[in-house]
Design a protein around this motif. Sequence first.
Motif, PDB file in Angstrom:
ATOM      1  N   ASP A 283       0.827  -1.210   0.000  1.00  0.00           N
ATOM      2  CA  ASP A 283       0.000   0.000   0.000  1.00  0.00           C
ATOM      3  C   ASP A 283       0.860   1.257   0.000  1.00  0.00           C
ATOM      4  N   VAL A 284       2.054   1.170   0.582  1.00  0.00           N
ATOM      5  CA  VAL A 284       2.966   2.310   0.576  1.00  0.00           C
ATOM      6  C   VAL A 284       3.431   2.602  -0.843  1.00  0.00           C
ATOM      7  N   LEU A 285       3.756   1.562  -1.581  1.00  0.00           N
ATOM      8  CA  LEU A 285       4.177   1.728  -2.969  1.00  0.00           C
ATOM      9  C   LEU A 285       3.018   2.247  -3.820  1.00  0.00           C
ATOM     10  N   ASP A 286       1.834   1.735  -3.587  1.00  0.00           N
ATOM     11  CA  ASP A 286       0.658   2.177  -4.333  1.00  0.00           C
ATOM     12  C   ASP A 286       0.431   3.670  -4.142  1.00  0.00           C
ATOM     13  N   ALA A 287       0.547   4.131  -2.896  1.00  0.00           N
ATOM     14  CA  ALA A 287       0.349   5.550  -2.606  1.00  0.00           C
ATOM     15  C   ALA A 287       1.441   6.404  -3.248  1.00  0.00           C
ATOM     16  N   ARG A 288       2.676   5.904  -3.234  1.00  0.00           N
ATOM     17  CA  ARG A 288       3.777   6.638  -3.862  1.00  0.00           C
ATOM     18  C   ARG A 288       3.557   6.772  -5.365  1.00  0.00           C
ATOM     19  N   LEU A 289       3.108   5.701  -6.004  1.00  0.00           N
ATOM     20  CA  LEU A 289       2.851   5.761  -7.444  1.00  0.00           C
ATOM     21  C   LEU A 289       1.740   6.754  -7.768  1.00  0.00           C
ATOM     22  N   ASP A 290       0.712   6.790  -6.938  1.00  0.00           N
ATOM     23  CA  ASP A 290      -0.359   7.766  -7.152  1.00  0.00           C
ATOM     24  C   ASP A 290       0.178   9.184  -7.113  1.00  0.00           C
ATOM     25  N   ALA A 291       1.129   9.429  -6.223  1.00  0.00           N
ATOM     26  CA  ALA A 291       1.663  10.777  -6.065  1.00  0.00           C
ATOM     27  C   ALA A 291       2.561  11.178  -7.237  1.00  0.00           C
ATOM     28  N   VAL A 292       3.494  10.298  -7.634  1.00  0.00           N
ATOM     29  CA  VAL A 292       4.445  10.686  -8.689  1.00  0.00           C
ATOM     30  C   VAL A 292       3.813  10.628 -10.069  1.00  0.00           C
TER      31      VAL A 292
END
Length: 404
Positions: A283-292
């Motif tokens: 979920d941390v990676l998913d959130a990071r991808l949404d941001a970048v």
Amino acid sequence: MAEADCVAFLRETVVPEMRADPDCERRPDAEPPTYRWLNGRYPGFVKHLQREFDASPADFYREHVLDGADDDGYDWGLPEGEAAERTRERLDAHLDELRYRGHPETTIRPYRARLKKYVRLYCDLHGPDLLDGLRDESRRAEEIDRAFTVSKVLDRTLQTPAARRKYVEDVRRFYRELVDAGYIAYNPMRRMETRLGLDVPEWDNPSLSEDDVAELWRATADRRERLLVVGLCGWGLRPSELAALHVRQVVLDPDEDDYPYLDFRDGDRKNGPGTVSMLAGADVLDARLDAVAERDGWTGYVFPSATADAGHVHVDTLRRWFAALVERTGVTVRGEAPTPKYGRRFWYSLYGEAVVDVAERFTPVAEAQGSADASVVLENYLSEADRRMHLRTVMSDSLSGLFA
């Protein structure tokens, strides 16, 4: 350079230079170059042989170049007689089969040299018939002890754990293929690393503790820092792999009922293609991808850089981020500030604990099967998929608690 690369370098580069140089004073087909001559031209190569293989240049040259110069009628150092001839035939047939499969001579020659050393030691200690006892199940314990005796002698003559393990792996491979072909009934080298103590690392690489990782996690201030801690400590990635992570490698919704994973292709990793399960922190990676992904001109990198030619941040940038987080928390390991590789070591130490945990769960099953060691049950009675499932479950439970 691996061992085969070193042999190829000697044959393809050093030998022609020896022939062409009037100052060499050595015939390459009869004797090795002098230390002074070789070190004067390739000092890094000389140091590599000493550091990685515990071999002097002369010894390495004799074993891998002179000893393997004539492939026809190779001298295994066996005595005369029918028993020795049967052993020699199996050894030669084994190497012929490797050549048939496409193994190059640069790989076969060092492999053959290691087999020869084992075979000669066995003959010196136990006689020339390497295989007769391995056809008789009633002699299993005796033959395993014989192999252990030879391995102990080798173990004392080799200076590094890597070299010791290499000999055990190569001899076990020879025996394994004879078992597969039906020439012998069992492999006496099957668990030899355990008997020699080679499955316990002799080095002492410090790592982060669970408390350290938890403290770093609590101190993270944004998605970038959270992904930094999860990637290093929760997935065991190398810093360079995390810095270059790309969306094409991310599988958040696998087809089967499985954990999300990272799919590394050939060239993406130091040890080749493979997958890394995200047992926690996806979920941390998913959130990071949404941001970048919302950034203009985004090219798919998880840690993008508008200035770097590669399109992603340099690994040194990632190290600076980690150092800043460590400094903010005050976490130390043995009085020193940890670096990103301490996170990868933490993952491996946690995995080792998971292996022990799973083995202990199967202790009652091992006792019911009459086995003194639960690892026997894990190896013989569980499929690879079941073993993997149990290990991943234990790891997931531990990691999920850290990255809640």
